[in-house]
Design a protein around this motif. Structure first.
Motif, mmCIF file in Angstrom:
data_model
loop_
_atom_site.group_PDB
_atom_site.id
_atom_site.type_symbol
_atom_site.label_atom_id
_atom_site.label_comp_id
_atom_site.label_asym_id
_atom_site.label_seq_id
_atom_site.Cartn_x
_atom_site.Cartn_y
_atom_site.Cartn_z
ATOM 1 N N ARG A 161 96.139 110.421 -1.725
ATOM 2 C CA ARG A 161 96.004 111.873 -1.541
ATOM 3 C C ARG A 161 96.199 112.295 -0.083
ATOM 4 N NH1 ARG A 161 95.494 110.063 -6.654
ATOM 5 N NH2 ARG A 161 95.182 111.783 -8.096
ATOM 6 N N ILE A 162 95.963 111.383 0.870
ATOM 7 C CA ILE A 162 96.119 111.734 2.288
ATOM 8 C C ILE A 162 97.588 111.951 2.639
ATOM 9 C CG2 ILE A 162 95.712 111.020 4.671
ATOM 10 C CD1 ILE A 162 93.164 111.783 3.154
ATOM 11 N N PRO A 163 98.471 110.956 2.430
ATOM 12 C CA PRO A 163 99.885 111.221 2.745
ATOM 13 C C PRO A 163 100.479 112.332 1.882
ATOM 14 C CG PRO A 163 99.638 109.113 1.607
ATOM 15 C CD PRO A 163 98.271 109.567 1.983
ATOM 16 N N ALA B 49 98.888 115.072 0.819
ATOM 17 C CA ALA B 49 98.462 116.346 1.413
ATOM 18 C C ALA B 49 99.238 116.638 2.694
ATOM 19 C CB ALA B 49 96.961 116.304 1.700
ATOM 20 N N MET B 50 99.499 115.596 3.490
ATOM 21 C CA MET B 50 100.275 115.790 4.721
ATOM 22 C C MET B 50 101.730 116.123 4.394
ATOM 23 S SD MET B 50 98.707 112.820 7.191
ATOM 24 C CE MET B 50 99.462 113.443 8.702
ATOM 25 N N ALA B 51 102.273 115.479 3.352
ATOM 26 C CA ALA B 51 103.666 115.728 2.977
ATOM 27 C C ALA B 51 103.864 117.135 2.443
ATOM 28 C CB ALA B 51 104.098 114.699 1.924
ATOM 29 N N ILE B 52 102.869 117.654 1.724
ATOM 30 C CA ILE B 52 102.933 119.024 1.212
ATOM 31 C C ILE B 52 103.132 120.008 2.366
ATOM 32 C CG2 ILE B 52 101.448 120.857 0.268
ATOM 33 C CD1 ILE B 52 102.696 119.224 -1.889
ATOM 34 N N GLU B 53 102.571 119.677 3.534
ATOM 35 C CA GLU B 53 102.711 120.532 4.716
ATOM 36 C C GLU B 53 103.850 120.067 5.623
ATOM 37 O OE1 GLU B 53 98.838 120.760 6.516
ATOM 38 O OE2 GLU B 53 98.043 121.995 4.887
ATOM 39 N N ASN B 54 104.691 119.153 5.082
ATOM 40 C CA ASN B 54 105.884 118.674 5.800
ATOM 41 C C ASN B 54 105.545 117.964 7.114
ATOM 42 O OD1 ASN B 54 108.666 118.357 5.648
ATOM 43 N ND2 ASN B 54 109.084 120.125 6.946
ATOM 44 N N LYS B 55 104.428 117.238 7.119
ATOM 45 C CA LYS B 55 103.949 116.621 8.356
ATOM 46 C C LYS B 55 104.449 115.190 8.560
ATOM 47 C CE LYS B 55 99.721 119.329 8.964
ATOM 48 N NZ LYS B 55 98.240 119.297 9.052
ATOM 49 N N LEU B 56 104.973 114.565 7.526
ATOM 50 C CA LEU B 56 105.387 113.171 7.624
ATOM 51 C C LEU B 56 106.892 113.024 7.439
ATOM 52 C CD1 LEU B 56 102.617 111.407 5.474
ATOM 53 C CD2 LEU B 56 102.792 111.431 7.966
ATOM 54 N N PRO B 57 107.475 112.008 8.065
ATOM 55 C CA PRO B 57 108.881 111.710 7.750
ATOM 56 C C PRO B 57 108.998 111.410 6.253
ATOM 57 C CG PRO B 57 108.152 110.481 9.693
ATOM 58 C CD PRO B 57 106.925 111.107 9.094
ATOM 59 N N GLY B 58 110.035 111.939 5.631
ATOM 60 C CA GLY B 58 110.199 111.725 4.194
ATOM 61 C C GLY B 58 109.252 112.548 3.349
ATOM 62 N N SER B 59 108.804 113.692 3.875
ATOM 63 C CA SER B 59 107.835 114.521 3.154
ATOM 64 C C SER B 59 108.345 114.981 1.795
ATOM 65 C CB SER B 59 107.448 115.744 4.000
ATOM 66 O OG SER B 59 106.581 115.373 5.046
ATOM 67 N N ASN B 60 109.671 115.255 1.703
ATOM 68 C CA ASN B 60 110.231 115.664 0.416
ATOM 69 C C ASN B 60 109.921 114.639 -0.667
ATOM 70 O OD1 ASN B 60 111.607 118.212 0.389
ATOM 71 N ND2 ASN B 60 113.042 117.377 1.883
ATOM 72 N N TRP B 61 110.123 113.375 -0.332
ATOM 73 C CA TRP B 61 109.911 112.284 -1.289
ATOM 74 C C TRP B 61 108.418 112.057 -1.539
ATOM 75 C CZ3 TRP B 61 107.885 107.190 -0.975
ATOM 76 C CH2 TRP B 61 108.183 106.382 -2.074
ATOM 77 N N LEU B 62 107.625 112.037 -0.460
ATOM 78 C CA LEU B 62 106.189 111.750 -0.574
ATOM 79 C C LEU B 62 105.432 112.829 -1.337
ATOM 80 C CD1 LEU B 62 105.492 110.423 3.043
ATOM 81 C CD2 LEU B 62 105.403 109.080 0.934
ATOM 82 N N ALA B 63 105.937 114.056 -1.316
ATOM 83 C CA ALA B 63 105.237 115.165 -1.969
ATOM 84 C C ALA B 63 105.535 115.274 -3.455
ATOM 85 C CB ALA B 63 105.599 116.483 -1.281
ATOM 86 N N LYS B 64 106.453 114.440 -3.946
ATOM 87 C CA LYS B 64 106.809 114.519 -5.363
ATOM 88 C C LYS B 64 105.714 113.937 -6.241
ATOM 89 C CE LYS B 64 111.827 114.678 -4.931
ATOM 90 N NZ LYS B 64 113.112 113.980 -5.139
#
Length: 445
Positions: free
Chosen positions: A302-304, A306-321
């Motif tokens: 849930r941590i990565p 939540a960060m991906a939902i806010e576009n905070k990590l590299p590869g957020s598009n993939w991580l937020a799926k």
């Protein structure tokens, strides 16, 4: 009541159960090895379990104030952002993604595999294979949705109490001469300050989880009254269980034997209950570890996410799926699993737990200091609960945390350096992405 507000349905008894359920995991069954290796004497080892409990209680009481005052999604990340700025919240989220949760998962998988190898008399070469298999299996199970993961957690929570109380009752009754094994207090070849510090780091892994206690404040009927009671009562009971079960261990085996085995609880169970009974208790311990491992896999993703939902990590598009059917954060789970499997290859349970304790306690101490900072910066902030005996309780938490951090720096400089390095790596990533951050209700570009 606003639709976005949490229902205030939790009273004192369920709050106590939540505290106990979140804290008791695998450490009580396996950390006696590291504790008594560090101290070289049973008395100082027992002192480490007691001090660990006191620091945890002080930490829980302190962190609960800021948790009740800032009941925002993200927990400690939100507290650090409010007090110190976005960068510190980001670094915590980053550290939880690449160190804290993966190291916890890897450590628990290793100790699960160690227990399986011991139970089934397998070759040690199977250890890493079993550890990797259990991680992959639980990631797959949790991809079926939080309901499945929650069901596993409920069963494991009930089962873990069985070996605890069985060992305590039978261990204390098994050997009338066992009390002599509680002495001596110290060992001549183990310096007290560093030995106690190293043992304390080991016990803090067993107490890990108390920071989440404050997260339930928004759902409590009377947080100002019941939250401190739940923290003090729950953590005091956990501390009592940890101390008593270690006394039971020492009634059955001397500290030197406990320090020399990878499976202290299982060895004690075999002596108390015989081979067959010992195996049943060992299976109960395995279920407890399995449940703890499931809990970290369930929450760690849930941590990565939540960060991906806010576009905070590299590869957020993939991580937020999310999983197309079960709507679980499957890709974030895969990321955490991959890092965990890489850490499994270290094969070192105690090194991994010491690493994660060191890193997370840096942020814990910052959280404790944030309570004092916000008292000065925002004196009018609504605080449904205030830490009692202020500033004494926060001071105990801060000093205890500082002791843990400094002792690790001096006694395990390589481990501490790795933790600091991986945390700092998050800073340039923050700088490169901070202009791309989006609110959680926005779509990721």
């Amino acid at each position: 009541m606003n639709k976005s507000e949490l229902k205030k349905e939790i009273g004192l008894v369920p709050a106590l159960a939540i505290v106990i359920g979140m804290v008791i995991g695998s450490g009580v069954f396996f950390k006696p090895t590291a504790v008594f290796t560090s101290t070289g004497a049973p008395g100082l080892g027992m002192m480490a379990w007691i001090l660990g409990g006191i620091i945890s209680i002080a930490g829980g009481l302190t962190a609960a104030e800021i948790s009740a005052a800032i009941p925002r999604t993200g927990g400690m990340i939100a507290y650090l952002e409010e007090t110190y700025g976005d960068v510190w919240g980001y670094l915590l989220g980053w550290a939880q993604t690449v160190i804290y949760f993966p190291a916890n998962i890897a450590a628990l998988a290793i100790i699960f595999a160690t227990q399986v190898v011991s139970l089934l008399s397998l070759n040690d070469s199977m250890l890493k294979i079993i550890a990797i298999i259990v991680i992959i299996f639980l990631v797959c199970m949790n991809s079926l949705g939080s309901k499945t993961g929650g069901a596993i957690q409920t069963i494991a929570t009930v089962c873990k109490l069985i070996p605890l109380f069985a060992i305590i009752i039978m261990g204390l009754a098994s050997n009338s001469s066992g009390a002599v094994r509680l002495l001596p207090m110290t060992a001549a070849d183990h310096p007290i300050a560093t030995s106690l510090g190293s043992a304390l780091v080991a016990t803090m892994f067993a107490y890990e989880g108390w920071i989440n206690v404050g997260a339930i404040s928004g759902e409590m009927k009377n947080p100002g009254k019941d939250l401190p009671r739940a923290i003090v009562g729950g953590l005091s009971l956990v501390m009592a269980i940890y101390v008593i079960i270690n006394v039971a261990y020492l009634f059955v085996l001397p500290a030197s034997t406990l320090a020399a085995t990878k499976t202290p609880a299982a060895d004690v169970a075999k002596i108390i209950f015989g081979q067959s009974g010992g195996k049943i208790i060992t299976i109960g311990i395995l279920v407890s570890i399995f449940g703890a491992l499931n809990g970290y896999i369930l929450t760690g993703a849930r941590i990565p996410y939540a960060m991906a939902i806010e576009n905070k990590l590299p590869g957020s598009n993939w991580l937020a799926k999310l999983h197309p059917k079960y709507k679980s954060p499957i890709n974030s789970s895969i990321l955490v699993a991959i890092i965990s499997i890489i850490l499994v290859f270290s094969g070192k349970f105690d090194q991994l737990t010491d690493l994660l304790v060191f890193v997370i306690w840096i942020f814990y101490v910052m959280t404790f200091c944030a309570v004092i900072t916000l008292r000065k910066k925002q004196p009018d902030l609504h605080r449904p609960y205030r830490v009692p005996l202020y500033p004494i309780i926060p001071a105990i938490a801060i000093l205890g945390g500082a002791y843990i951090i400094l002792n690790t720096l001096f006694t395990q400089p390589m481990n501490a350096g790795i933790g600091i390095l991986f945390t700092i790596i998050g800073y340039p990533i923050y700088l490169s992405r901070k202009n791309k951050f989006k609110k959680s209700d926005d779509n990721i570009a």
